[in-house]
Design a protein around this motif. Sequence first.
Motif, PDB file in Angstrom:
ATOM      1  N   UNK A 191      31.357   4.003  20.274  1.00  0.00           N
ATOM      2  CA  UNK A 191      31.829   3.460  18.999  1.00  0.00           C
ATOM      3  C   UNK A 191      30.683   2.832  18.221  1.00  0.00           C
ATOM      4  N   UNK A 192      29.827   2.080  18.923  1.00  0.00           N
ATOM      5  CA  UNK A 192      28.690   1.439  18.275  1.00  0.00           C
ATOM      6  C   UNK A 192      27.752   2.489  17.690  1.00  0.00           C
ATOM      7  N   UNK A 193      27.478   3.553  18.449  1.00  0.00           N
ATOM      8  CA  UNK A 193      26.559   4.591  17.983  1.00  0.00           C
ATOM      9  C   UNK A 193      27.110   5.287  16.740  1.00  0.00           C
ATOM     10  N   UNK A 194      28.410   5.546  16.733  1.00  0.00           N
ATOM     11  CA  UNK A 194      29.019   6.189  15.560  1.00  0.00           C
ATOM     12  C   UNK A 194      29.018   5.251  14.367  1.00  0.00           C
ATOM     13  N   UNK A 195      29.241   3.952  14.612  1.00  0.00           N
ATOM     14  CA  UNK A 195      29.237   2.984  13.522  1.00  0.00           C
ATOM     15  C   UNK A 195      27.854   2.849  12.912  1.00  0.00           C
ATOM     16  N   UNK A 196      26.833   2.820  13.766  1.00  0.00           N
ATOM     17  CA  UNK A 196      25.471   2.656  13.271  1.00  0.00           C
ATOM     18  C   UNK A 196      24.953   3.920  12.599  1.00  0.00           C
ATOM     19  N   UNK A 197      25.359   5.094  13.103  1.00  0.00           N
ATOM     20  CA  UNK A 197      24.862   6.344  12.550  1.00  0.00           C
ATOM     21  C   UNK A 197      23.355   6.426  12.682  1.00  0.00           C
ATOM     22  N   UNK A 198      22.706   6.955  11.662  1.00  0.00           N
ATOM     23  CA  UNK A 198      21.251   7.052  11.627  1.00  0.00           C
ATOM     24  C   UNK A 198      20.724   5.937  10.734  1.00  0.00           C
ATOM     25  N   UNK A 199      19.740   5.200  11.227  1.00  0.00           N
ATOM     26  CA  UNK A 199      19.188   4.080  10.468  1.00  0.00           C
ATOM     27  C   UNK A 199      18.694   4.545   9.094  1.00  0.00           C
ATOM     28  N   UNK A 200      19.161   3.841   8.062  1.00  0.00           N
ATOM     29  CA  UNK A 200      18.769   4.174   6.697  1.00  0.00           C
ATOM     30  C   UNK A 200      19.626   5.226   6.034  1.00  0.00           C
ATOM     31  N   UNK A 201      20.563   5.821   6.765  1.00  0.00           N
ATOM     32  CA  UNK A 201      21.441   6.835   6.197  1.00  0.00           C
ATOM     33  C   UNK A 201      22.502   6.152   5.337  1.00  0.00           C
ATOM     34  N   UNK A 202      22.545   6.413   4.019  1.00  0.00           N
ATOM     35  CA  UNK A 202      23.523   5.744   3.147  1.00  0.00           C
ATOM     36  C   UNK A 202      24.970   6.123   3.455  1.00  0.00           C
ATOM     37  N   UNK A 203      25.158   7.158   4.278  1.00  0.00           N
ATOM     38  CA  UNK A 203      26.515   7.547   4.638  1.00  0.00           C
ATOM     39  C   UNK A 203      26.980   6.949   5.950  1.00  0.00           C
ATOM     40  N   UNK A 204      26.101   6.227   6.649  1.00  0.00           N
ATOM     41  CA  UNK A 204      26.475   5.619   7.928  1.00  0.00           C
ATOM     42  C   UNK A 204      27.501   4.515   7.694  1.00  0.00           C
ATOM     43  N   UNK A 205      28.533   4.424   8.539  1.00  0.00           N
ATOM     44  CA  UNK A 205      29.571   3.400   8.339  1.00  0.00           C
ATOM     45  C   UNK A 205      29.017   1.984   8.247  1.00  0.00           C
ATOM     46  N   UNK A 206      28.022   1.634   9.084  1.00  0.00           N
ATOM     47  CA  UNK A 206      27.450   0.293   9.043  1.00  0.00           C
ATOM     48  C   UNK A 206      26.784   0.033   7.693  1.00  0.00           C
ATOM     49  N   UNK A 207      26.116   1.055   7.159  1.00  0.00           N
ATOM     50  CA  UNK A 207      25.458   0.917   5.865  1.00  0.00           C
ATOM     51  C   UNK A 207      26.497   0.724   4.759  1.00  0.00           C
ATOM     52  N   UNK A 208      27.553   1.516   4.809  1.00  0.00           N
ATOM     53  CA  UNK A 208      28.601   1.421   3.779  1.00  0.00           C
ATOM     54  C   UNK A 208      29.267   0.046   3.819  1.00  0.00           C
ATOM     55  N   UNK A 209      29.596  -0.427   5.033  1.00  0.00           N
ATOM     56  CA  UNK A 209      30.242  -1.735   5.157  1.00  0.00           C
ATOM     57  C   UNK A 209      29.314  -2.836   4.649  1.00  0.00           C
ATOM     58  N   UNK A 210      28.042  -2.792   5.051  1.00  0.00           N
ATOM     59  CA  UNK A 210      27.092  -3.808   4.614  1.00  0.00           C
ATOM     60  C   UNK A 210      26.933  -3.839   3.106  1.00  0.00           C
TER      61      UNK A 210
END
Length: 204
Positions: free
Chosen positions: A66-85
Amino acid sequence: NMLASPKVSWSYEILYVPFIIPFVVSGLAPLLLYRSQLKVPPLDIVTGVIGRMINPSISLFGALALVQMLRGVSGDPGAPAYVIGVRVSDALSYGWIVLAAPIGTLGSFFSGSTTVSNLTFGDVQRVAATRLNLDVTSMLALQAMGATMGNAVCLNNIIAASAVVGLDVSEGEVMKRTGPIVGLYYVIATLLLLPFLFGGGPEL
């Protein structure tokens, strides 16, 4: 779609992640050194340890996936963590600072683990800090302190600790005692880190 991202991958860094080295190695070494003094065969010991690890491993691998999917690829604007932030920091602006530590607390409250909380929300905090032009290291320090505070009110930890020391008190009673301490810790930690958030972290 987190599951369909072709960029999401995982690799195990054997010399960086403390798992096989040193824990597996240090656990197997005594079996080899003292095998002549063992009362049961080494294979039985290893089998027993693996059997005890099955259920915790399932939970751990699920959390890490779950953590890996949430983080996605660092700097990817489509990653869930990036979108939430981005979305939350844009909505709250500097109000995010007030919520940074409680978010870390929420992660360890549910998981019982500071590490899982930091892995889950660390990228969200980093993106929010970058978006608000705040010091990233100081924001991550707030996340880590919040995750640490969450252990004091985590039901799993309270139940386990009460069982170890033989404390015959309800979990709610324990939380009434630890809650005010956590609240005071939150206020002090946030106030102490405010100058570093806006002025940059301390020189190392």
